[in-house]
Design a protein around this motif. Structure first.
Motif, PDB file in Angstrom:
ATOM      1  N   ILE A 215      -7.026   8.742   1.402  1.00 40.45           N
ATOM      2  CA  ILE A 215      -8.463   8.523   1.609  1.00 40.45           C
ATOM      3  C   ILE A 215      -9.217   9.845   1.535  1.00 40.45           C
ATOM      4  CG2 ILE A 215     -10.160   8.003   3.419  1.00 40.45           C
ATOM      5  CD1 ILE A 215      -9.284   5.542   2.004  1.00 40.45           C
ATOM      6  N   GLY A 216      -8.650  10.880   2.130  1.00 40.52           N
ATOM      7  CA  GLY A 216      -9.287  12.190   2.074  1.00 40.52           C
ATOM      8  C   GLY A 216      -9.423  12.692   0.648  1.00 40.52           C
ATOM      9  N   VAL A 231      -8.239  18.572  -1.303  1.00 38.07           N
ATOM     10  CA  VAL A 231      -6.987  18.791  -0.567  1.00 38.07           C
ATOM     11  C   VAL A 231      -7.288  19.037   0.910  1.00 38.07           C
ATOM     12  CG1 VAL A 231      -5.058  20.379  -0.254  1.00 38.07           C
ATOM     13  CG2 VAL A 231      -5.693  19.626  -2.557  1.00 38.07           C
ATOM     14  N   THR A 232      -8.336  19.793   1.166  1.00 33.72           N
ATOM     15  CA  THR A 232      -8.730  20.066   2.555  1.00 33.72           C
ATOM     16  C   THR A 232      -9.068  18.779   3.293  1.00 33.72           C
ATOM     17  OG1 THR A 232      -9.658  22.201   1.853  1.00 33.72           O
ATOM     18  CG2 THR A 232     -10.296  21.393   4.029  1.00 33.72           C
ATOM     19  N   LEU A 233      -9.813  17.893   2.643  1.00 39.22           N
ATOM     20  CA  LEU A 233     -10.154  16.609   3.265  1.00 39.22           C
ATOM     21  C   LEU A 233      -8.904  15.775   3.513  1.00 39.22           C
ATOM     22  CD1 LEU A 233     -13.427  15.385   1.492  1.00 39.22           C
ATOM     23  CD2 LEU A 233     -13.147  16.842   3.496  1.00 39.22           C
ATOM     24  N   GLY A 234      -7.975  15.792   2.545  1.00 40.73           N
ATOM     25  CA  GLY A 234      -6.734  15.045   2.722  1.00 40.73           C
ATOM     26  C   GLY A 234      -5.964  15.508   3.942  1.00 40.73           C
ATOM     27  N   ILE A 235      -5.857  16.816   4.105  1.00 40.15           N
ATOM     28  CA  ILE A 235      -5.134  17.373   5.260  1.00 40.15           C
ATOM     29  C   ILE A 235      -5.885  17.082   6.546  1.00 40.15           C
ATOM     30  CG2 ILE A 235      -4.385  19.518   6.365  1.00 40.15           C
ATOM     31  CD1 ILE A 235      -3.888  20.620   3.518  1.00 40.15           C
ATOM     32  N   GLU A 236      -7.198  17.259   6.515  1.00 35.41           N
ATOM     33  CA  GLU A 236      -7.996  17.120   7.731  1.00 35.41           C
ATOM     34  C   GLU A 236      -8.022  15.679   8.239  1.00 35.41           C
ATOM     35  OE1 GLU A 236      -9.813  18.870  10.838  1.00 35.41           O
ATOM     36  OE2 GLU A 236      -9.100  19.924   9.049  1.00 35.41           O
ATOM     37  N   VAL A 237      -8.123  14.719   7.325  1.00 35.87           N
ATOM     38  CA  VAL A 237      -8.122  13.307   7.743  1.00 35.87           C
ATOM     39  C   VAL A 237      -6.727  12.889   8.205  1.00 35.87           C
ATOM     40  CG1 VAL A 237      -8.531  10.926   7.003  1.00 35.87           C
ATOM     41  CG2 VAL A 237     -10.038  12.749   6.194  1.00 35.87           C
ATOM     42  N   GLY A 238      -5.697  13.453   7.592  1.00 33.69           N
ATOM     43  CA  GLY A 238      -4.327  13.057   7.915  1.00 33.69           C
ATOM     44  C   GLY A 238      -3.771  13.640   9.194  1.00 33.69           C
ATOM     45  N   ILE A 239      -4.303  14.783   9.645  1.00 32.83           N
ATOM     46  CA  ILE A 239      -3.807  15.421  10.872  1.00 32.83           C
ATOM     47  C   ILE A 239      -4.673  15.018  12.050  1.00 32.83           C
ATOM     48  CG2 ILE A 239      -3.485  17.617  12.063  1.00 32.83           C
ATOM     49  CD1 ILE A 239      -1.354  17.222  10.055  1.00 32.83           C
TER      50      ILE A 239
END
Length: 283
Positions: A215-216, A231-239
């Motif tokens: 989703i990020g 990539v930043t959004l992917g990491i931020e939403v996933g953590i």
């Protein structure tokens, strides 16, 4: 974990220390950065605040989780991003400024949204209501254990920048150790429930993490952000802040079984996130 000084005093105090450490890593500019990169910030907050709980709800239904595990997953999804997302963004050479800003802003917002999501989750999944649960009292409790120590840390960082920067890595290590110890304690305390449902809760948390990362990335693509911001959004939403989710389940709601999903997610969330970080670093 029985209701005791450990669950009602020590665990919240440890979260206070973790949030104080987060405050030491922040500056006022981290909160003002929304003006400079509004599209990326709004996309990240939409993923973190709105879509993550919806994903958790869908995952809980799809895997037919028990009420306790489903509510625990919703609590986890309702929590803000964790500081470890900043570390993983650093490893991935992603947009660290964006990551820090999203972590800070989601922490502020989730103080008010998390109790509402918990109330809705309990109402939907639980056959027996939590009689002493109050959105107002839960919001106040979250302000005390998250916003106040974070604000104090922010103030100390402003006044004593060099000392604060020296202390930040130690607080991050403390946070990581705390999560590991809590996961171990939950596994021991709730071992019967965990053993009987490990495969479903592990697959559910892993699926949630991979979907959150997806989703990020999708939000980054839809808003035409750079690849590195995506990539930043992917990491931020996933953590997620698994430590806070554990304390909410154990100390605020007094249901240790609600912390199982958060504890397992505290492990599985690094699988997809670190994989994404390694792939991004190769590029």
């Amino acid at each position: 974990m029985q209701d005791s000084a450990l669950t009602q005093l020590v665990l919240p105090l440890l979260i206070v220390l973790i949030m104080f450490g987060m405050g030491l890593s922040l500056v006022v500019a981290d909160f003002a950065r929304v003006i400079k990169m509004p599209k990326a910030i709004l996309a990240g907050l939409a993923g973190q605040i709105l879509l993550m709980p919806l994903l958790a709800f869908a995952v809980a239904l799809f895997f037919e989780l028990s009420a306790e595990l489903a509510i625990g997953l919703m609590i986890l999804a309702a929590c803000p991003g964790g500081t470890m997302s900043n570390v993983i963004c650093h490893i991935a050479k992603a947009n660290l400024a964006l990551s820090v800003t999203l972590t800070a802003l989601s922490t502020l917002i989730c103080v008010f949204t998390t109790p509402v999501i918990i109330a809705l989750a309990v109402a939907h999944f639980s056959q027996t209501q939590i009689t002493d649960f109050s959105i107002v009292s839960s919001t106040v409790a979250l302000i005390v254990i998250t916003l106040l120590p974070l604000s104090l840390g922010l103030f100390i960082r402003h006044k004593f920048s060099t000392t604060s920067l020296y202390l930040v890595p130690y607080f991050r290590r403390f946070s990581a150790v705390f999560v590991v110890l809590m996961i171990i304690a939950i596994c021991i305390e709730e071992r019967n429930t965990l053993l009987s449902s490990f495969s479903s809760v592990f697959m559910a948390t892993l699926a949630l993490n991979l979907l959150a990362i997806g989703i990020g990335l999708l939000l980054g693509w839809l808003t035409r952000l750079s690849a590195i911001d995506g990539v930043t959004l992917g990491i931020e939403v996933g953590i997620q802040n698994a430590a806070l989710a554990i304390v909410i389940g154990v100390s605020l709601l007094k249901h240790p079984d609600y912390a199982i999903s958060a504890g397992v997610y505290g492990v599985t969330m690094y699988i997809g996130s670190l994989l994404l970080a390694m792939l991004a670093k190769k590029d």
